[in-house]
Enzyme design. Structure first.
Site, PDB file in Angstrom:
ATOM      1  N   LEU A  60       0.808  -1.215   0.000  1.00 31.32           N
ATOM      2  CA  LEU A  60       0.000   0.000   0.000  1.00 31.32           C
ATOM      3  C   LEU A  60       0.847   1.274   0.000  1.00 31.32           C
ATOM      4  O   LEU A  60       0.402   2.323  -0.464  1.00 31.32           O
ATOM      5  CB  LEU A  60      -0.908  -0.005   1.239  1.00 31.32           C
ATOM      6  CG  LEU A  60      -1.980   1.075   1.350  1.00 31.32           C
ATOM      7  CD1 LEU A  60      -3.055   0.853   0.306  1.00 31.32           C
ATOM      8  CD2 LEU A  60      -2.595   1.088   2.740  1.00 31.32           C
ATOM      9  N   TYR A  61       2.062   1.193   0.513  1.00 31.04           N
ATOM     10  CA  TYR A  61       2.897   2.387   0.633  1.00 31.04           C
ATOM     11  C   TYR A  61       3.328   2.883  -0.749  1.00 31.04           C
ATOM     12  O   TYR A  61       4.035   2.191  -1.480  1.00 31.04           O
ATOM     13  CB  TYR A  61       4.142   2.102   1.473  1.00 31.04           C
ATOM     14  CG  TYR A  61       3.892   1.702   2.909  1.00 31.04           C
ATOM     15  CD1 TYR A  61       2.634   1.862   3.505  1.00 31.04           C
ATOM     16  CD2 TYR A  61       4.901   1.140   3.677  1.00 31.04           C
ATOM     17  CE1 TYR A  61       2.407   1.486   4.818  1.00 31.04           C
ATOM     18  CE2 TYR A  61       4.684   0.770   5.003  1.00 31.04           C
ATOM     19  CZ  TYR A  61       3.427   0.940   5.565  1.00 31.04           C
ATOM     20  OH  TYR A  61       3.206   0.562   6.864  1.00 31.04           O
ATOM     21  N   SER A  62       2.870   4.082  -1.084  1.00 34.19           N
ATOM     22  CA  SER A  62       3.199   4.699  -2.375  1.00 34.19           C
ATOM     23  C   SER A  62       2.890   3.771  -3.548  1.00 34.19           C
ATOM     24  O   SER A  62       3.639   3.691  -4.525  1.00 34.19           O
ATOM     25  CB  SER A  62       4.675   5.136  -2.426  1.00 34.19           C
ATOM     26  OG  SER A  62       4.887   6.247  -1.592  1.00 34.19           O
TER      27      SER A  62
END
Length: 344
Positions: A60-62
């Protein structure tokens, strides 16, 4: 660097882990940071110099860019680091681009391996609870991925106590792998973890991997009673505030006042004291620190190698104490046979 076991597993992990939420700078979390591969490589250099060898990420991160940046930063030294990452939340527009189904988890792990540039993930965690997928399906999928050598250990994040206990019961019933890690929110201004998840962790051998240990940017030392808000802080990001835990201002200032007192006594910074307090708590295996730059990273690394005194711990405990909800406040009255896990 201190090291401890990851829950009731044979894996040793450093007391501090570097989170990669600031890596990549794409998508909804881009406001947290935009560390590129060159900057990330320098941060990894500093971490390894100080014995911090574990790095945490998520698909999900970036939008996956954080894993790509991390992969570039550890290239050529994969054998020197531990990688943890997470999946479950929606990452695409298709119907099954979400959850913990066999379909999604298999593809999530394959995607993470490609972005990270590795053939295995040391710790793979479910980022959230999927009530629509039976735990038997989830655990059998993770078992297959472990047997294939693609992941080593498994954990959860943001589960309720009954979510985790149900999954552990299923694992025991069918001889499937047990979760050994719980990536959980825990800080001096967010002690809800202690109510049920900590006793569960002690009883079942699940180690805490603490995220947002500085209370969603509140315990950086930049926020104090009567002072103007800092120019640069996660607290200035409205989207971040909306999704983060709420904390009453009076309560926050009471805790920060106590941190200031202890920081002066120890000649440490407020973040170092807040992190050191966490490292003394039961079940805590590792604390995930973040860093926008080298200065922040080096300051956070100063949280290890020393200890708060019992009196200093009591000062911080008293300032951060809140009345627990039922039935936990009632259970504390039966300490003779049901002792509270953090009671010394």
């Amino acid at each position: 660097m201190e090291h401890r076991q990851l829950g009731r597993s044979g894996l040793s992990v450093p007391a501090l882990t570097l989170g990669t939420g600031t890596f990549g700078g794409k998508g909804g979390l881009s406001a947290w940071g935009s560390t590129d591969a060159a900057e990330a490589t320098r941060l990894v250099d500093i971490c390894l110099e100080h014995g911090l060898t574990m790095f945490d990420s998520a698909d999900l991160y970036s939008n996956g860019a954080a894993e790509e940046v991390l992969g570039a930063a550890i290239k050529g030294r994969r054998d020197k680091v531990l990688i943890s990452t997470k999946a479950t939340f929606r990452v695409g527009k298709e119907l099954n681009d979400v959850g913990s189904s066999r379909y999604h988890l298999t593809r999530a792990v394959e995607g993470a391996l490609k972005r990270l540039g590795t053939d295995h993930i040391d710790l793979f965690q479910l980022h959230g609870y999927d009530a629509k997928t039976p735990p038997e399906e989830v655990l059998s999928t993770l078992d297959a991925l472990i047997r294939a050598g693609k992941i080593g250990y498994i954990g959860v994040s943001n589960f309720s106590g009954w979510h985790l206990m149900k999954a552990l019961a299923v694992a025991d019933r069918y001889g499937l792998p047990r979760y050994v890690a719980n990536q959980t929110y825990y800080s001096l201004v967010g002690r809800d973890y202690e109510w049920e998840l900590m006793p569960l962790g002690l009883d079942q051998g699940v180690g805490a991997v603490v995220w947002s240990p500085l209370g969603w940017g509140r315990l950086t030392g930049k926020i104090r009673r009567g002072a103007p808000p800092p120019a640069v802080s996660r607290r200035n990001i409205q989207a971040s505030n909306d999704m983060g835990p709420q904390v009453d201002d009076d309560y926050l200032y009471k805790v920060v006042d106590a941190l200031d007192v202890v920081a002066k006594e120890t000649d440490k910074t407020v973040p170092q004291v807040a992190l050191n307090w966490l490292l003394r708590r039961p079940t805590v295996s590792t604390v995930v620190i973040g860093a926008r730059n080298e200065e922040q990273l080096k300051d956070n690394l100063g949280a290890v190698g020393w200890h708060l005194t019992p009196d200093q711990v009591k000062t911080l405990d008293a300032a951060s104490h809140v009345t627990m909800p039922y039935p936990y406040w009632h259970q504390r009255q039966f300490a003779e046979r049901n002792p509270f896990p953090t009671r010394v």
